[in-house]
Design an enzyme around this catalytic site. Structure first.
Site, PDB file in Angstrom:
ATOM      1  N   LYS A 114     -13.998  -0.241  -4.186  1.00  0.00           N
ATOM      2  CA  LYS A 114     -15.094   0.139  -3.281  1.00  0.00           C
ATOM      3  C   LYS A 114     -16.170   0.879  -4.065  1.00  0.00           C
ATOM      4  O   LYS A 114     -17.360   0.630  -3.902  1.00  0.00           O
ATOM      5  CB  LYS A 114     -14.573   1.049  -2.162  1.00  0.00           C
ATOM      6  N   HIS A 151       8.525 -26.732  -1.260  1.00  0.00           N
ATOM      7  CA  HIS A 151       7.940 -27.879  -1.963  1.00  0.00           C
ATOM      8  C   HIS A 151       6.782 -27.469  -2.853  1.00  0.00           C
ATOM      9  O   HIS A 151       6.012 -28.309  -3.303  1.00  0.00           O
ATOM     10  CB  HIS A 151       7.516 -28.934  -0.937  1.00  0.00           C
ATOM     11  N   GLU A 164       0.826  -1.212   0.000  1.00  0.00           N
ATOM     12  CA  GLU A 164       0.000   0.000   0.000  1.00  0.00           C
ATOM     13  C   GLU A 164       0.860   1.262   0.000  1.00  0.00           C
ATOM     14  O   GLU A 164       0.435   2.308  -0.477  1.00  0.00           O
ATOM     15  CB  GLU A 164      -0.920   0.016   1.234  1.00  0.00           C
TER      16      GLU A 164
HETATM   17  O1  F6P Z   1      -9.517   1.083   9.702  1.00  0.00           O
HETATM   18  P1  F6P Z   1     -10.353   1.185   8.492  1.00  0.00           P
HETATM   19  O2  F6P Z   1     -10.783   2.586   8.198  1.00  0.00           O
HETATM   20  O3  F6P Z   1     -11.537   0.255   8.568  1.00  0.00           O
HETATM   21  O4  F6P Z   1      -9.490   0.738   7.235  1.00  0.00           O
HETATM   22  C1  F6P Z   1      -8.978  -0.551   7.113  1.00  0.00           C
HETATM   23  C2  F6P Z   1      -8.049  -0.677   5.952  1.00  0.00           C
HETATM   24  O5  F6P Z   1      -8.704  -0.275   4.764  1.00  0.00           O
HETATM   25  C3  F6P Z   1      -7.877   0.573   3.983  1.00  0.00           C
HETATM   26  O6  F6P Z   1      -8.253   1.891   4.197  1.00  0.00           O
HETATM   27  C4  F6P Z   1      -7.992   0.288   2.535  1.00  0.00           C
HETATM   28  O7  F6P Z   1      -9.310   0.364   2.130  1.00  0.00           O
HETATM   29  C5  F6P Z   1      -6.497   0.310   4.558  1.00  0.00           C
HETATM   30  O8  F6P Z   1      -5.603   1.319   4.255  1.00  0.00           O
HETATM   31  C6  F6P Z   1      -6.811   0.153   5.999  1.00  0.00           C
HETATM   32  O9  F6P Z   1      -5.751  -0.441   6.694  1.00  0.00           O
END
Ligand code: F6P
Length: 445
Positions: free
Chosen positions: A422, A308, A287
């Site tokens: 998303k 393996h 990320e």
């Molecule tokens: O703590 P949150 O806001 O639920 O996000 C969880 C994860 O989702 C992300 O924002 C990615 O969608 C990550 O960067 C983060 O670690």
């Protein structure tokens, strides 16, 4: 403390070229310290270990104790950075068969909110039906679908099964200070809650309550974990000379390898307990660096298991990879290979040896074979799997990641690319507010 050895990369890149990064690394370190680089509103992790107070740790431990006393099972609900750090530490330090043991020293820790598996969630809720369980709901934004969905199910089940009053005691929220649905729910319901600081991004949050609370509930010493990280904060400090700073050397070496066509870094362990440290590391580097059409692809394997399966590819596949091996110097327990009179398996040459001696020779043999096969190899040695060394290892990777991202020229602290899926998912599910996107995506199907 950990040590880093880059000797076995030097047939592929030169020490001179690694050390040529010294000035750039210094600039990166200064940008981190002074907050003058990209993503400078997310630098709260940098001096986090040394700034954690005894009072904060005591608060976390007291809450953990409430959960330990009132729960047979605690579900840690979170995804990505709100999940992987806790799991990495808990799995690294736990007995491998902990959930099968009759005499348990604390609640069984289970995870949810890190997938959208209907069967997974059904089976979890079924299992919990006759259990005294609690939930730690971890989400910085509070709007992450995976986590919110799991929490909705678990909250209802906990209230129905244990009553509202007990639910209030055994549901804890870890979320941001002001914004977001998780904060509103926690405040409305009167849950104990902990704050994820605004300036600490998910993947750098393991030493906030995001990681520390579940780790304390699992029965591990968070003071030692933080102390290990704080010691590493010093070891990787901005005034430590380049040659003595493991985070600087690691960041420089991986960037030099990348420049020389090594596009994939494989994090290797020879201890199955480190599987989730690799998962955590993959998010940290993936990320942070995978953007602007750049970035080393972080992959991982568990050896000797994967020798393996993936061993063939690593030995003879496309030469675009390098390995970073995490080696644990000492085991916790001792187990020797027994001698066998019939020796039908031909293993008597190992009789009397510790299992770890065999493992270490597998490690050395693999290193030599892979280097011969054209795979540069770095080695990180930690003395033993305990809270201090894991705390140190996590901070080492965080610090190196900040430096490495700046060397690459990206903002290591954002993750704009994660939004694409998303947006499509919400459009496909007709989420209110996504009407235009819904129409557009339907036209594509
Ligand atoms: O703590 P949150 O806001 O639920 O996000 C969880 C994860 O989702 C992300 O924002 C990615 O969608 C990550 O960067 C983060 O670690």
């Amino acid at each position: 403390m950990i040590s880093l050895n880059i000797e076995k990369t030097l047939g592929f890149i030169s020490k001179e070229n690694v050390f040529a990064y010294e000035a750039q690394v210094k600039a990166a370190q200064e940008a981190l310290e002074n907050g003058t680089g990209k993503g400078n509103d997310f630098l709260g992790w940098l001096h986090l270990p040394s700034s954690i107070t005894k009072e904060h740790l005591a608060d976390l431990k007291a809450t953990a104790q409430v959960l330990r006393e009132n729960c047979e099972v605690v579900i840690v609900a979170g995804i990505g950075g709100s999940y992987l750090g806790a799991r990495a530490v808990i799995e690294a330090l736990s007995n491998s068969f902990t959930w099968l043991q009759d005499k348990k020293s604390g609640p069984v820790i289970l995870y949810a909110g890190h997938n959208i598996g209907e069967d997974y969630l059904y089976e979890l809720t079924e299992y919990l039906k006759d259990k005294k369980f609690g939930v730690i709901n971890i989400s910085k934004s509070g709007t992450t679908t995976e986590t919110a969905l799991a929490f909705r199910l678990l909250k209802k089940q906990c209230e129905d099964q244990r009553g509202k009053d007990m639910a209030k005691k055994v549901i804890v929220a870890v979320t941001d200070a002001k914004k977001g649905a998780a904060r509103v729910t926690a405040d409305n319901e009167g849950y104990k809650s902990f704050i994820i600081p605004d300036n600490v991004g998910g993947r750098f949050s393991v030493l906030t309550p995001v990681g520390l609370l579940p780790i304390a509930v699992a029965g591990f010493d968070i003071e030692k974990l933080v102390a290990g990280a704080a010691a590493m904060e010093k070891t990787c400090g901005k005034d430590v000379p380049f040659a003595e700073n493991p985070a600087a050397i690691y960041a420089a070496t991986r960037n030099e390898l990348y420049k020389n066509g090594k596009k994939i870094e494989i994090l290797v362990n020879f201890n199955p307990k480190l599987h989730y440290v690799s998962e955590w590391w993959k998010q940290l580097y993936g990320e942070s660096e995978g953007k602007e059409n750049k970035g080393i692809f972080p992959a991982s394997v568990d050896f000797s298991t994967d020798l393996h399966s993936m061993g063939q590819w690593i030995q003879e596949g496309e030469r675009t990879i390098y390995e970073t091996v995490i080696s644990v110097e000492k085991t916790q327990y001792s187990l020797q290979v027994p001698s066998d009179e019939a020796n039908l398996d031909g293993l008597n040459f190992l009789a009397g040896k510790h299992v770890d001696e065999v493992n270490k020779m597998a490690e050395l043999g693999t290193q030599l074979a892979h280097v011969d096969g054209g795979v540069p190899n770095m080695r990180i040695v930690i003395p033993v799997l305990n809270e201090e060394s894991i705390g140190g290892l996590l901070y080492f990777f965080e610090k190196a990641c900040g430096i490495s991202g700046y060397l690459l020229g990206v903002n290591p602290f954002n993750q704009p690319g994660v939004e694409a899926y998303k947006k499509n998912m919400f459009a496909l599910l007709n989420k209110p507010g996504y009407e235009e996107e819904s129409k557009a995506i339907q036209a594509r199907l």
